[in-house]
Design a protein around this motif. Structure first.
Motif, PDB file in Angstrom:
ATOM      1  N   ALA A 110      82.516   6.318  24.316  1.00 33.09           N
ATOM      2  CA  ALA A 110      82.768   6.090  25.669  1.00 33.09           C
ATOM      3  C   ALA A 110      81.410   6.659  26.475  1.00 33.09           C
ATOM      4  CB  ALA A 110      84.021   6.705  26.174  1.00 33.09           C
ATOM      5  N   GLU A 124      76.178  16.996  25.938  1.00 32.65           N
ATOM      6  CA  GLU A 124      77.347  17.086  24.847  1.00 32.65           C
ATOM      7  C   GLU A 124      77.460  18.561  24.387  1.00 32.65           C
ATOM      8  OE1 GLU A 124      79.653  15.203  22.858  1.00 32.65           O
ATOM      9  OE2 GLU A 124      79.666  17.177  21.883  1.00 32.65           O
ATOM     10  N   ASP A 125      78.507  19.171  24.218  1.00 35.77           N
ATOM     11  CA  ASP A 125      78.590  20.455  23.961  1.00 35.77           C
ATOM     12  C   ASP A 125      78.461  20.675  22.336  1.00 35.77           C
ATOM     13  OD1 ASP A 125      81.261  19.863  23.279  1.00 35.77           O
ATOM     14  OD2 ASP A 125      82.019  21.372  24.478  1.00 35.77           O
ATOM     15  N   GLU A 132      85.818  13.109  18.372  1.00 32.85           N
ATOM     16  CA  GLU A 132      86.776  12.136  17.689  1.00 32.85           C
ATOM     17  C   GLU A 132      86.229  10.792  17.315  1.00 32.85           C
ATOM     18  OE1 GLU A 132      89.436  13.858  16.841  1.00 32.85           O
ATOM     19  OE2 GLU A 132      88.353  15.167  18.219  1.00 32.85           O
ATOM     20  N   THR A 133      85.149  10.542  17.686  1.00 32.29           N
ATOM     21  CA  THR A 133      84.082   9.301  17.351  1.00 32.29           C
ATOM     22  C   THR A 133      83.680   9.453  15.772  1.00 32.29           C
ATOM     23  OG1 THR A 133      83.800   8.711  19.583  1.00 32.29           O
ATOM     24  CG2 THR A 133      82.287   7.518  18.015  1.00 32.29           C
ATOM     25  N   THR A 192      86.948   8.576  13.514  1.00 27.84           N
ATOM     26  CA  THR A 192      87.410   7.551  13.650  1.00 27.84           C
ATOM     27  C   THR A 192      87.616   6.662  12.202  1.00 27.84           C
ATOM     28  OG1 THR A 192      87.783   5.395  14.882  1.00 27.84           O
ATOM     29  CG2 THR A 192      85.529   5.920  14.104  1.00 27.84           C
ATOM     30  N   THR A 193      88.371   5.647  12.186  1.00 31.28           N
ATOM     31  CA  THR A 193      88.196   4.735  11.117  1.00 31.28           C
ATOM     32  C   THR A 193      87.575   3.212  11.426  1.00 31.28           C
ATOM     33  OG1 THR A 193      90.561   3.962  11.508  1.00 31.28           O
ATOM     34  CG2 THR A 193      90.179   5.694   9.746  1.00 31.28           C
ATOM     35  N   HIS A 214      88.097   0.512  13.241  1.00 26.84           N
ATOM     36  CA  HIS A 214      88.719  -1.106  13.182  1.00 26.84           C
ATOM     37  C   HIS A 214      88.372  -1.327  14.623  1.00 26.84           C
ATOM     38  CE1 HIS A 214      92.342  -0.428  10.151  1.00 26.84           C
ATOM     39  NE2 HIS A 214      91.285   0.498   9.905  1.00 26.84           N
ATOM     40  N   ALA A 253      79.607  21.548  29.855  1.00 30.59           N
ATOM     41  CA  ALA A 253      79.960  21.457  31.093  1.00 30.59           C
ATOM     42  C   ALA A 253      80.862  22.396  31.516  1.00 30.59           C
ATOM     43  CB  ALA A 253      80.460  20.163  31.428  1.00 30.59           C
ATOM     44  N   ASP A 256      92.959   6.436  24.821  1.00 29.69           N
ATOM     45  CA  ASP A 256      92.426   5.271  24.194  1.00 29.69           C
ATOM     46  C   ASP A 256      93.524   4.747  23.291  1.00 29.69           C
ATOM     47  OD1 ASP A 256      89.999   5.423  24.983  1.00 29.69           O
ATOM     48  OD2 ASP A 256      89.363   6.852  23.404  1.00 29.69           O
ATOM     49  N   GLY A 266      95.092   4.401  19.498  1.00 32.76           N
ATOM     50  CA  GLY A 266      94.355   3.965  18.293  1.00 32.76           C
ATOM     51  C   GLY A 266      93.477   3.048  18.228  1.00 32.76           C
ATOM     52  N   GLY A 305      90.431   3.317  20.360  1.00 37.75           N
ATOM     53  CA  GLY A 305      89.284   3.915  21.028  1.00 37.75           C
ATOM     54  C   GLY A 305      87.906   3.119  20.960  1.00 37.75           C
ATOM     55  N   MET A 306      87.790   2.489  19.929  1.00 40.75           N
ATOM     56  CA  MET A 306      86.475   1.687  19.546  1.00 40.75           C
ATOM     57  C   MET A 306      86.282   0.779  20.729  1.00 40.75           C
ATOM     58  SD  MET A 306      84.842   3.275  16.990  1.00 40.75           S
ATOM     59  CE  MET A 306      85.531   4.799  17.587  1.00 40.75           C
TER      60      MET A 306
HETATM   61  C1  LIG Z   1      91.349   9.738  12.551  1.00 35.55           C
HETATM   62  C2  LIG Z   1      91.184   8.525  13.492  1.00 35.55           C
HETATM   63  C3  LIG Z   1      91.199   7.314  13.397  1.00 35.55           C
HETATM   64  C4  LIG Z   1      90.892   6.307  14.456  1.00 35.55           C
HETATM   65  N1  LIG Z   1      90.848   5.041  13.924  1.00 35.55           N
HETATM   66  C5  LIG Z   1      90.400   4.312  15.099  1.00 35.55           C
HETATM   67  C6  LIG Z   1      90.372   2.843  14.784  1.00 35.55           C
HETATM   68  O1  LIG Z   1      90.158   2.384  13.622  1.00 35.55           O
HETATM   69  N2  LIG Z   1      89.684   1.869  15.931  1.00 35.55           N
HETATM   70  C7  LIG Z   1      89.800   2.447  16.918  1.00 35.55           C
HETATM   71  O2  LIG Z   1      89.544   1.528  18.042  1.00 35.55           O
HETATM   72  N3  LIG Z   1      90.073   3.695  17.438  1.00 35.55           N
HETATM   73  C8  LIG Z   1      90.382   4.712  16.267  1.00 35.55           C
HETATM   74  N4  LIG Z   1      90.506   5.811  16.760  1.00 35.55           N
HETATM   75  C9  LIG Z   1      90.415   6.469  18.187  1.00 35.55           C
HETATM   76  C10 LIG Z   1      88.825   6.457  18.432  1.00 35.55           C
HETATM   77  O3  LIG Z   1      88.466   6.928  17.414  1.00 35.55           O
HETATM   78  C11 LIG Z   1      88.571   7.336  19.526  1.00 35.55           C
HETATM   79  O4  LIG Z   1      89.507   7.142  20.671  1.00 35.55           O
HETATM   80  C12 LIG Z   1      87.357   7.410  20.125  1.00 35.55           C
HETATM   81  O5  LIG Z   1      86.314   7.812  19.078  1.00 35.55           O
HETATM   82  C13 LIG Z   1      86.973   8.486  21.305  1.00 35.55           C
HETATM   83  O6  LIG Z   1      85.967   8.492  21.642  1.00 35.55           O
HETATM   84  P1  LIG Z   1      85.496   9.189  23.129  1.00 35.55           P
HETATM   85  O7  LIG Z   1      84.014   9.194  23.263  1.00 35.55           O
HETATM   86  O8  LIG Z   1      86.470   9.096  24.102  1.00 35.55           O
HETATM   87  O9  LIG Z   1      85.840  10.930  22.491  1.00 35.55           O
HETATM   88  P2  LIG Z   1      84.864  11.697  21.596  1.00 35.55           P
HETATM   89  O10 LIG Z   1      84.301  11.059  20.622  1.00 35.55           O
HETATM   90  O11 LIG Z   1      85.769  12.814  21.296  1.00 35.55           O
HETATM   91  O12 LIG Z   1      83.611  12.122  22.475  1.00 35.55           O
HETATM   92  C14 LIG Z   1      83.660  13.135  23.640  1.00 35.55           C
HETATM   93  C15 LIG Z   1      82.859  14.245  23.449  1.00 35.55           C
HETATM   94  O13 LIG Z   1      82.673  15.145  24.818  1.00 35.55           O
HETATM   95  C16 LIG Z   1      82.289  16.375  24.242  1.00 35.55           C
HETATM   96  N5  LIG Z   1      82.791  17.292  25.178  1.00 35.55           N
HETATM   97  C17 LIG Z   1      84.019  17.852  25.270  1.00 35.55           C
HETATM   98  N6  LIG Z   1      83.872  18.718  26.179  1.00 35.55           N
HETATM   99  C18 LIG Z   1      82.839  18.971  26.546  1.00 35.55           C
HETATM  100  C19 LIG Z   1      82.169  19.672  27.669  1.00 35.55           C
HETATM  101  N7  LIG Z   1      83.090  20.540  28.326  1.00 35.55           N
HETATM  102  N8  LIG Z   1      80.705  19.698  27.680  1.00 35.55           N
HETATM  103  C20 LIG Z   1      80.323  18.682  27.205  1.00 35.55           C
HETATM  104  N9  LIG Z   1      80.772  18.025  26.181  1.00 35.55           N
HETATM  105  C21 LIG Z   1      81.943  18.129  25.855  1.00 35.55           C
HETATM  106  C22 LIG Z   1      83.028  16.216  22.706  1.00 35.55           C
HETATM  107  O14 LIG Z   1      82.284  17.326  21.918  1.00 35.55           O
HETATM  108  C23 LIG Z   1      82.886  14.969  22.185  1.00 35.55           C
HETATM  109  O15 LIG Z   1      81.667  14.694  21.613  1.00 35.55           O
HETATM  110  C24 LIG Z   1      90.778   6.805  15.689  1.00 35.55           C
HETATM  111  C25 LIG Z   1      90.675   8.219  16.070  1.00 35.55           C
HETATM  112  C26 LIG Z   1      90.939   9.242  14.893  1.00 35.55           C
HETATM  113  C27 LIG Z   1      90.865  10.628  15.315  1.00 35.55           C
END
Ligand SMILES: Cc1cc2nc3c(=O)[nH]c(=O)nc-3n(C[C@H](O)[C@H](O)[C@H](O)COP(=O)(O)OP(=O)(O)OC[C@H]3O[C@@H](n4cnc5c(N)ncnc54)[C@H](O)[C@@H]3O)c2cc1C
Ligand code: FES
Length: 527
Positions: free
Chosen positions: A50, A69-70, A77-78, A81-82, A84, A215, A378, A380, A382-383
């Motif tokens: 995101a 990014e901390d 969670e990115t 992920t898997t 899709h 942050a 998100d 499942g 989240g991509m």
């Molecule tokens: C096992 C699994 C399988 C999945 N499979 C799929 C799939 O097949 N297809 C799909 O579409 N989605 C899937 N998802 C969902 C998807 O992976 C997530 O919804 C998505 O990656 C979330 O992205 P994000 O950028 O919102 O969050 P994140 O990737 O979690 O990024 C948030 C970032 O913020 C940082 N952060 C947090 N607090 C602070 C702070 N105070 N200061 C600075 N940085 C901070 C964290 O370190 C982190 O790196 C899956 C999730 C999981 C766990």
């Protein structure tokens, strides 16, 4: 320097102790932490899909951006992920139509289709080698489910504009008798290869990236991180679950844990497709756990079969008397039955997904704020939701009209989701009864190396962990968000909150919000 980067090491840096195939197979970079006060147009907190997509969209439009990014890029969670990349939504179009109406279900379908197209276009435009592949996806019945689910989803997805087809068999899985609902033009990729390339483009366009930069405070126009100030006209909180919003959003979405195994299969022998079952309708959880499967190229002679599922609410694995080891074993057994050519399991990991009660993500202005934006909820998907988040929030910041603004508005209230809202609220309230429970162990003497537990010390709840070298770490086991009692997660060696999904390392450091701060140390003697 915010632009230069060095090779990163993800040991102890991801949101759990297990390492995913993506982290193990991508060339990760780390950037210097923030070391001075700065001023930018937009600061983005969080470098997952995101945050990175938002930064990419804004820097392409010439905006002055900083990403903080901390951990390391995609260490949240990115990285777990898997990947899709789909417009086949895991909350189903039939459900979206019921809650949000036919037109909004169509708008949701359009946004996910546009997100897949965005990724494809970006891969082509930037020449990114991330194994992006278009392929079909097949939804088939869980044994607890009935054909009507597929028929309803067939009708609803077609109404939403997706040309799904009911087919007699489940291609690639002879064990399943069929039928299945085929979703055309889905996609998959290596998510970290894609996102690390986007980070490079962000930096090339003058964007600043700071890793190991936490942050600590967020208010209109200002973020405090690592003790330094970042003045910004716009703030995007892309931390998976918002860390700026203490209450409102966290009553509308809930954190679940989901498990993944990746096993060797002979190269080219498993069909290229995505598969999902319709989920266990006997499950106790509001968000029904389902199994999701894909393949991934691995080495000269093998592909990986990647299967995920076995979800439960974060911090509540025990509520079904199924241990985390059993959950991996269930996944493995499920996969072996359907893909008998599968051999050794080479990766196991788990992660956290955020499930909105009304089945749509929350993307846009944070309720009550003017220029603070959130991207969350998100499920499942989240991509695509993360990509939609980048497209939508960058439009909002640049004053560009976006057709999805109202659909994803975080301030929305969905009356038709009240039933699920109340069930989840009841589950959350019940967690406070943990204050009255006995501890997992009586004394820290019972802790073996690399083991953690919650124990009662007088009137205090204590989270204790003994490191592999034998050192004892102890913290107050009360979540700094809204005070629930933490639970030990033996699989990822973390302390997890059963209320809204905050998580902490075995050294007490916050890894998943909404909590913003670490656990307080608790002085405890071995005897
Ligand atoms: C096992 C699994 C399988 C999945 N499979 C799929 C799939 O097949 N297809 C799909 O579409 N989605 C899937 N998802 C969902 C998807 O992976 C997530 O919804 C998505 O990656 C979330 O992205 P994000 O950028 O919102 O969050 P994140 O990737 O979690 O990024 C948030 C970032 O913020 C940082 N952060 C947090 N607090 C602070 C702070 N105070 N200061 C600075 N940085 C901070 C964290 O370190 C982190 O790196 C899956 C999730 C999981 C766990
Ligand atoms: S995450 Fe809300 S109380 Fe712990």
């Amino acid at each position: 320097m915010a632009g230069s980067s060095t090779q990163a090491n993800y040991d102890n840096e991801t949101s759990g102790s297990n390492i995913s195939v993506w982290i193990d197979t991508a060339q990760a970079r780390e950037f210097a932490p923030l070391q001075e006060n700065i001023e930018v147009d937009t600061v983005i907190i969080g470098a997952g899909i995101a945050g990175i997509t938002t930064a990419y969209c804004l820097t392409q439009a010439g905006k002055k951006v900083a990403v903080i990014e901390d951990g390391l890029p995609c260490s949240g969670e990115t990285g777990r992920t898997t990947a899709h990349i789909v417009n086949a939504l895991d909350d189903f179009y039939s459900e979206l139509e019921k809650i949000h109406g036919k037109d909004n279900a169509k708008l949701a379908a359009e946004s996910h289709t546009a997100a897949i197209d965005f990724v494809e276009r970006t891969v082509e435009k930037e020449g990114i080698e991330c194994e992006f592949t278009r392929l079909s996806g097949y939804l088939f019945l869980h044994p607890s489910d009935k054909i009507k689910t597929l028929q309803d989803e067939h009708a609803a997805s077609n109404k939403a504009g997706i040309k799904t087809e009911l087919v007699d068999k489940v291609p690639g899985i002879s064990y399943e008798q069929g039928p299945a609902l085929m979703f055309p033009d889905q996609a998959q990729f290596h998510p970290l290869k894609y996102l690390f390339a986007l980070l490079e483009r962000i930096v090339e366009k003058g964007g600043k990236v700071f890793t190991h930069t936490h942050a600590e405070e967020i208010k209109e126009g200002l973020v405090i991180a690592n003790g330094f100030s970042i003045k910004a006209n716009n703030i995007v909180v892309a931390t998976n679950t918002p860390i700026n919003n203490l209450f409102t959003i966290h009553t509308k979405q809930h954190a679940y844990r989901t498990y993944v195994i990746a096993a060797l299969v002979p190269k080219g022998k498993v069909e290229k497709a995505l598969w999902w079952d319709t989920g266990d309708h006997d499950s106790k959880w509001v968000s029904i756990p389902y199994t999701y499967v894909r393949t991934q190229a691995y080495d000269d002679t093998h592909d990986l079969l990647i299967a995920g599922g076995q979800d439960h609410k974060t911090g509540q694995a025990d509520a079904e008397d199924i241990s985390q080891d059993e959950r991996y074993k269930n996944l493995e057994d499920w996969a072996r039955l359907r893909f008998p050519i599968m051999t050794e399991v080479v990766y196991k990991w788990s992660g956290q997904v955020i499930e909105p009660v009304d089945s749509l993500a929350f993307i846009g202005r944070n309720p009550g704020d003017n220029n603070i934006y959130i991207i969350t909820g998100d499920s499942g998907n989240g991509m695509t939701h993360g990509t939609i988040g980048g497209m939508l929030v960058s439009d909002l910041i640049m004053g560009i009209n976006n057709p999805w603004r109202k659909l994803y508005d975080p301030a929305r209230i969905s009356i038709k989701a009240t039933g699920d809202f109340l069930k989840e609220a009841g589950n959350m309230a019940a967690q406070y009864a943990d204050y009255l429970k006995a501890g997992d162990i009586k004394s820290v003497k019972d802790l073996a190396p690399n083991e953690g537990a919650i124990l009662n010390v007088g009137l205090h709840k204590v989270a204790a962990y003994r490191s592999t070298s034998g050192t004892l770490n102890a913290y107050t086991a009360i979540c700094p968000h809204l005070g629930c009692v933490l639970q030990w997660n033996a699989d990822e060696t973390s302390f997890d909150c059963p209320c809204h999904g905050s998580r902490f390392t075995n050294e007490g450091v916050v890894i998943n919000g909404p909590a913003l701060s670490d656990l307080k140390r608790y002085e405890i003697k071995e005897e």
